[in-house]
Motif scaffolding. Sequence first.
Motif, PDB file in Angstrom:
ATOM      1  N   MET A  49      -0.906  -2.571  -0.272  1.00 48.32           N
ATOM      2  CA  MET A  49      -0.797  -1.414  -1.160  1.00 48.32           C
ATOM      3  C   MET A  49      -2.158  -1.038  -1.730  1.00 48.32           C
ATOM      4  O   MET A  49      -2.525   0.143  -1.790  1.00 48.32           O
ATOM      5  CB  MET A  49       0.160  -1.721  -2.304  1.00 48.32           C
ATOM      6  CG  MET A  49       1.604  -1.876  -1.854  1.00 48.32           C
ATOM      7  SD  MET A  49       2.671  -2.037  -3.268  1.00 48.32           S
ATOM      8  CE  MET A  49       4.265  -2.046  -2.470  1.00 48.32           C
ATOM      9  N   ILE A  50      -2.888  -2.029  -2.152  1.00 50.85           N
ATOM     10  CA  ILE A  50      -4.196  -1.744  -2.722  1.00 50.85           C
ATOM     11  C   ILE A  50      -5.118  -1.143  -1.659  1.00 50.85           C
ATOM     12  O   ILE A  50      -5.841  -0.177  -1.919  1.00 50.85           O
ATOM     13  CB  ILE A  50      -4.821  -3.022  -3.309  1.00 50.85           C
ATOM     14  CG1 ILE A  50      -4.036  -3.428  -4.551  1.00 50.85           C
ATOM     15  CG2 ILE A  50      -6.280  -2.802  -3.643  1.00 50.85           C
ATOM     16  CD1 ILE A  50      -4.657  -4.553  -5.311  1.00 50.85           C
ATOM     17  N   ILE A  51      -5.074  -1.697  -0.484  1.00 52.61           N
ATOM     18  CA  ILE A  51      -5.944  -1.190   0.586  1.00 52.61           C
ATOM     19  C   ILE A  51      -5.563   0.249   0.926  1.00 52.61           C
ATOM     20  O   ILE A  51      -6.421   1.127   1.036  1.00 52.61           O
ATOM     21  CB  ILE A  51      -5.863  -2.107   1.834  1.00 52.61           C
ATOM     22  CG1 ILE A  51      -6.554  -3.436   1.535  1.00 52.61           C
ATOM     23  CG2 ILE A  51      -6.501  -1.420   3.041  1.00 52.61           C
ATOM     24  CD1 ILE A  51      -6.315  -4.522   2.580  1.00 52.61           C
ATOM     25  N   TYR A  52      -4.275   0.490   1.016  1.00 53.02           N
ATOM     26  CA  TYR A  52      -3.829   1.857   1.277  1.00 53.02           C
ATOM     27  C   TYR A  52      -4.298   2.793   0.155  1.00 53.02           C
ATOM     28  O   TYR A  52      -4.842   3.869   0.415  1.00 53.02           O
ATOM     29  CB  TYR A  52      -2.303   1.917   1.394  1.00 53.02           C
ATOM     30  CG  TYR A  52      -1.802   3.283   1.825  1.00 53.02           C
ATOM     31  CD1 TYR A  52      -1.598   3.579   3.164  1.00 53.02           C
ATOM     32  CD2 TYR A  52      -1.549   4.276   0.875  1.00 53.02           C
ATOM     33  CE1 TYR A  52      -1.160   4.836   3.569  1.00 53.02           C
ATOM     34  CE2 TYR A  52      -1.115   5.537   1.258  1.00 53.02           C
ATOM     35  CZ  TYR A  52      -0.928   5.810   2.608  1.00 53.02           C
ATOM     36  OH  TYR A  52      -0.503   7.061   2.995  1.00 53.02           O
ATOM     37  N   GLY A  53      -4.115   2.355  -1.053  1.00 57.55           N
ATOM     38  CA  GLY A  53      -4.532   3.165  -2.204  1.00 57.55           C
ATOM     39  C   GLY A  53      -6.034   3.401  -2.193  1.00 57.55           C
ATOM     40  O   GLY A  53      -6.510   4.515  -2.454  1.00 57.55           O
ATOM     41  N   TYR A  54      -6.754   2.356  -1.870  1.00 60.74           N
ATOM     42  CA  TYR A  54      -8.214   2.466  -1.858  1.00 60.74           C
ATOM     43  C   TYR A  54      -8.669   3.480  -0.812  1.00 60.74           C
ATOM     44  O   TYR A  54      -9.571   4.272  -1.040  1.00 60.74           O
ATOM     45  CB  TYR A  54      -8.825   1.092  -1.579  1.00 60.74           C
ATOM     46  CG  TYR A  54     -10.329   1.067  -1.641  1.00 60.74           C
ATOM     47  CD1 TYR A  54     -10.996   0.899  -2.861  1.00 60.74           C
ATOM     48  CD2 TYR A  54     -11.096   1.211  -0.483  1.00 60.74           C
ATOM     49  CE1 TYR A  54     -12.369   0.883  -2.926  1.00 60.74           C
ATOM     50  CE2 TYR A  54     -12.480   1.194  -0.541  1.00 60.74           C
ATOM     51  CZ  TYR A  54     -13.116   1.023  -1.765  1.00 60.74           C
ATOM     52  OH  TYR A  54     -14.484   1.014  -1.832  1.00 60.74           O
ATOM     53  N   LYS A  55      -8.008   3.437   0.324  1.00 65.99           N
ATOM     54  CA  LYS A  55      -8.409   4.336   1.405  1.00 65.99           C
ATOM     55  C   LYS A  55      -8.071   5.792   1.095  1.00 65.99           C
ATOM     56  O   LYS A  55      -8.774   6.695   1.534  1.00 65.99           O
ATOM     57  CB  LYS A  55      -7.728   3.923   2.719  1.00 65.99           C
ATOM     58  CG  LYS A  55      -8.314   2.642   3.317  1.00 65.99           C
ATOM     59  CD  LYS A  55      -7.571   2.264   4.603  1.00 65.99           C
ATOM     60  CE  LYS A  55      -8.197   1.022   5.244  1.00 65.99           C
ATOM     61  NZ  LYS A  55      -7.382   0.549   6.390  1.00 65.99           N
ATOM     62  N   HIS A  56      -6.997   6.027   0.360  1.00 66.63           N
ATOM     63  CA  HIS A  56      -6.523   7.402   0.182  1.00 66.63           C
ATOM     64  C   HIS A  56      -6.693   7.982  -1.211  1.00 66.63           C
ATOM     65  O   HIS A  56      -6.788   9.189  -1.362  1.00 66.63           O
ATOM     66  CB  HIS A  56      -5.040   7.508   0.570  1.00 66.63           C
ATOM     67  CG  HIS A  56      -4.787   7.184   2.008  1.00 66.63           C
ATOM     68  ND1 HIS A  56      -4.485   5.906   2.443  1.00 66.63           N
ATOM     69  CD2 HIS A  56      -4.827   7.946   3.134  1.00 66.63           C
ATOM     70  CE1 HIS A  56      -4.330   5.903   3.750  1.00 66.63           C
ATOM     71  NE2 HIS A  56      -4.541   7.123   4.200  1.00 66.63           N
TER      72      HIS A  56
END
Length: 666
Positions: free
Chosen positions: A181-188
């Motif tokens: 979730m954090i990685i997805y959030g970070y990317k977007h």
Amino acid sequence: MNGLERMNFLSELRGRLRNALTDLVPADVIADVGPYAEMLKPTQDPKFGDFQANCAMSLGKALKRPPRDVATDIAARLKVDDLCDPPEIAGPGFINLKLRTERLVTEAAALISDDRLGVAPIAAPRTFIVDYSSPNVAKPMHVGHLRSTVIGQALDRVLRFLGHRVFSDNHVGDWGTQFGMIIYGYKHFRDDAAYQTAPVAELARLYRLVNQLSDYHEAVKTATALDAAARMAEAALLEAHRQAAANPKDKDAPKAVKKQEAAVAEAKAAIHSAKKKRETIDSDAALRALAEAHPQIAELARQETAKLHAGDAENLALWKTFIPQCLAALESMYDRFGVKFDLTLGESFYNPMLAGIVADLKAKDLAKKSDGATCVFVEGNAAPFIVQKADGAFTYATTDLATIRYRIETLKADAALYVVDARQGEHFQLLFATAKAMGYGQLECRHVSFGTILGDDRRPFKTRAGDTVGLESLLDEAIARARAIVDENDDGKKDGPELDAATRADVAEIVGIGGVIYADLHHNRDSDYIFSWDKMLAKTGDTATYIQYAYARVRGIFARNGIDADALRNTGGAILLNTSAERQMALQLLRFSEALNDVVVDYRPNLLTQYLYDTANSFATFYEQCPILKEPDPAVRTSRLLLCDLTARVLKTGLNLLGIRVAEKM
RNA sequence: GCGCCCGUAGCUCAGUAGGAUAGAGCAGUGGAUUUCUAAUCCACCGGUCGGGGGUUCGAAUCCCUCCGGGCGUACCA
């Protein structure tokens, strides 16, 4: 060490009783008199002396003799005249023992030069793992982490003080779905400026955001299903009512109604919660736009996790930059509590070992496939222990097994304490059983479970808005409330205030955080308890403040009168116990080691809070009844100062073992 | 459905490998102070230990049962 014998009266007297019983009881009648010797315990009422042996009654039964006769025989063989007045037999066969005051005098005197305050280092130290706190590193710590952290650190410190080898281990969550979730959030969604200034706060925001958006879509998707479920529950409730009306004599019918009512309430709550999740997004144009732009967010976040676990270079690189920041944020929280871990071996640490664990389970024929998942079925438990999900991912069951193996093979541990919420009891039951079946039974695993912190409404403790309470803000509020009390108290002093602003701030922190810790520890860990600011910081009653105050009072006497405690200890002055308050004080101080031993029998820190409260209470009585500096006889004065000094040392040491600090002035 | 935990004074809680008249704190009432820090002390008031049965010389504690509450129960950790 000073060469003087450290006396734990309880264990000493039990030893003597055991000798007497061995002498008295034929071995062919009772092979092991140990359990009978254990029946010697402190009296509940001082009129029965200091200790009582309760074994004569049950022994009388075993020997088919009148219990009072048995008691008389035991008393005759009990060699305690160096310790106690002659034993007295009372009631059906109680043997009451009262310590000789001369003996208390010499034992108390021995404490003066003993930096361990009568607590002998354990003869056979063991290596303990104390596994506690264990937050998810991606999210700020909240009140749900309080008990594990506070109970764990207390056990950690007490075990160490007793002389055991201890590894405190923070088994952090640093590898799970939340990182996808954090990685997805970070990317977007990342806000670079925010990330630069406060990376952890930004990561937490991203986590919350992704979570929120996923929940939104889930809520939309399941809305009709939830409604249908609620309608079915309502129909079932109607039917249950009909059954109850039709069969008024059926006593199970009202139960069924109740059950259905609960089911309806649950279904409605689910709808309400889903509705709320939709509304927060729908009512905010920006969030709404994000939600619409990311309809597959939950699945995509899962894929980010999967990529991370598969070693994807980009995700792994991100993870490697996030982790140190997250750990540093945790560290600042632990600093406030004074908690230090020897090890922080999180889930990621065990990741490389998981495949081997599953392979081992299969090789030992312990695991099998069920509905696509690889499971261990433990005798007597319907639920499986899932070590590998249908999609191939490992679970925390697998990680926990790898952890046990590591603790045995690498850390050479003898025992592992898992200071974890009671709700995970079943997991640990399965874990420990599986580990044993795998051949890891030599590690004594123990789930040190604890109950929930509740609010006034007896529901899990939340803010008024219904959010979980952050640990940071909890401590801030405790300190602020303590500060108000410190100010009020100092301003009200007869000769005017004596604390400057910096000292007041310091005292407020010590009292505030101490209050939070003490409030938690003084409950039996098994119980749920109701969180109350007023109670934990109350100026009266069984609180950290009361004990800290007793300490500060002693230190005040020394400071205000220029008495140097070290010098006092070296004067060679004797302890004199001529009043009941002084005798009681000395006896209480000599029970410190009993209290610490009690704590580790079943890992219950509340036994130490109780002891410290009793000690502070004995001191208050002593202080009230026995003038110290006003005492004209210099020998008595010195003796009383020595008792004061010992009291301060025991209180400080004891509180420190609970993770609570003391202030020299309050 | 199955499993685990809990029910002790008006409130918050101790006490459960069986022990003497069930204990604290808070609240309530009444006292103590020209304070070695009153953030104190002393006393009083307050309990069919959820109900019932059983085991025992003895049960809040162990067993059975009923009532009331909480939690968990297949791919979250």
